[in-house]
Design an enzyme around this catalytic site. Structure first.
Site, PDB file in Angstrom:
ATOM      1  N   GLU A  80      -2.823 -21.633  -9.477  1.00 55.62           N
ATOM      2  CA  GLU A  80      -2.309 -20.734 -10.504  1.00 55.62           C
ATOM      3  C   GLU A  80      -3.132 -19.448 -10.574  1.00 55.62           C
ATOM      4  OE1 GLU A  80       0.470 -21.211 -11.830  1.00 55.62           O
ATOM      5  OE2 GLU A  80       0.775 -23.343 -11.365  1.00 55.62           O
ATOM      6  N   CYS A 143      -0.359 -27.863 -19.387  1.00 55.07           N
ATOM      7  CA  CYS A 143      -1.047 -27.317 -18.208  1.00 55.07           C
ATOM      8  C   CYS A 143      -1.444 -25.860 -18.441  1.00 55.07           C
ATOM      9  CB  CYS A 143      -0.165 -27.436 -16.969  1.00 55.07           C
ATOM     10  SG  CYS A 143      -0.023 -29.118 -16.323  1.00 55.07           S
ATOM     11  N   HIS A 167      -1.686 -26.861  -9.710  1.00 55.06           N
ATOM     12  CA  HIS A 167      -0.683 -27.900  -9.914  1.00 55.06           C
ATOM     13  C   HIS A 167      -0.508 -28.715  -8.646  1.00 55.06           C
ATOM     14  CE1 HIS A 167       1.083 -25.977 -13.651  1.00 55.06           C
ATOM     15  NE2 HIS A 167       1.159 -27.264 -13.933  1.00 55.06           N
TER      16      HIS A 167
END
Length: 216
Positions: A80, A143, A167
């Site tokens: 991310e 998350c 992830h």
């Protein structure tokens, strides 16, 4: 030796396992050379997850933090780029909480970028034979809550830290009919070891200058 904290989540949404915790445990059990890795399981609960993350950082005093979460449907490990300051839960968390359009941190900045070299991390995983990509959204569930919260902890309490979020796909046992992408946790862990080695040796400001963007 670089000290690393890696976290995964407890199962949520009716699942019996969470591949993020499975992979984190495997990495801690067999860390990359030159890294001392500790794993911590976070509750899939708004607020409590960040309290547990703060406690783990205080207990382990790491140099680098990698938080993991499950992204069912994604075909590979996705690093991310950014966490945003909004909780907008499509489903309740494990405590029944379902915040809608609420800030992760009231009066906090709109977003925090990862302080890991996201493109170098992706390249390292691909070189290790594990499918990987840069992601520009961590969602708006727990998350992203942790991705943003980690950035805020680094900015306000632990300025020596570098950290980010990735992830992982479903594990094969979660999609026994094979109708969605899945990766064995051992394969994910193999890629994460390469990710951590790259992150430990590469400052974010020296990240690779390669295209990993998206048009939409």
């Amino acid at each position: 030796m670089t000290r690393v904290l890696i976290t995964g989540f407890a199962p949520f949404g009716g699942e019996r396992v969470n591949p993020s915790w499975q992979a984190a445990s495997l990495v801690a059990a067999e860390p990359p050379a030159g890294l001392a890795v500790t794993a911590a399981e976070l509750p899939c609960v708004f607020g409590e997850s960040l309290d547990a993350l703060r406690d783990a950082i205080r207990a382990d005093n790491p140099d680098l933090v990698l938080c993991l979460g499950q992204a069912g449907g994604r075909p590979g490990v996705t690093v991310e780029r950014v966490g945003i300051n909004v909780d907008d839960a499509r489903i309740p968390d494990n405590a029944g909480g379902q915040p809608i359009d609420e800030p992760v941190v009231p009066d906090g900045p709109a977003a925090y970028f990862s302080t890991l070299p996201v493109k170098a991390c992706v390249a390292a995983m691909r070189e290790a034979g594990v499918p990987a990509a840069v992601s520009n959204t961590a969602g708006t569930f727990v998350c992203n809550h942790v991705a943003y919260g980690l950035g805020h902890l680094i900015a306000t309490e632990f300025p020596h830290l570098r950290g980010g979020f990735a992830h992982v796909p479903w594990a094969p046992e979660q999609v026994p009919d094979g109708t969605a992408p899945a990766l064995p946790p051992a394969t994910v862990a193999h890629g994460l070891r390469a990710l951590l080695a790259a992150a430990a040796r590469t400052p974010a400001e020296q990240d690779l200058k390669v295209t990993e963007g998206a048009t939409h």
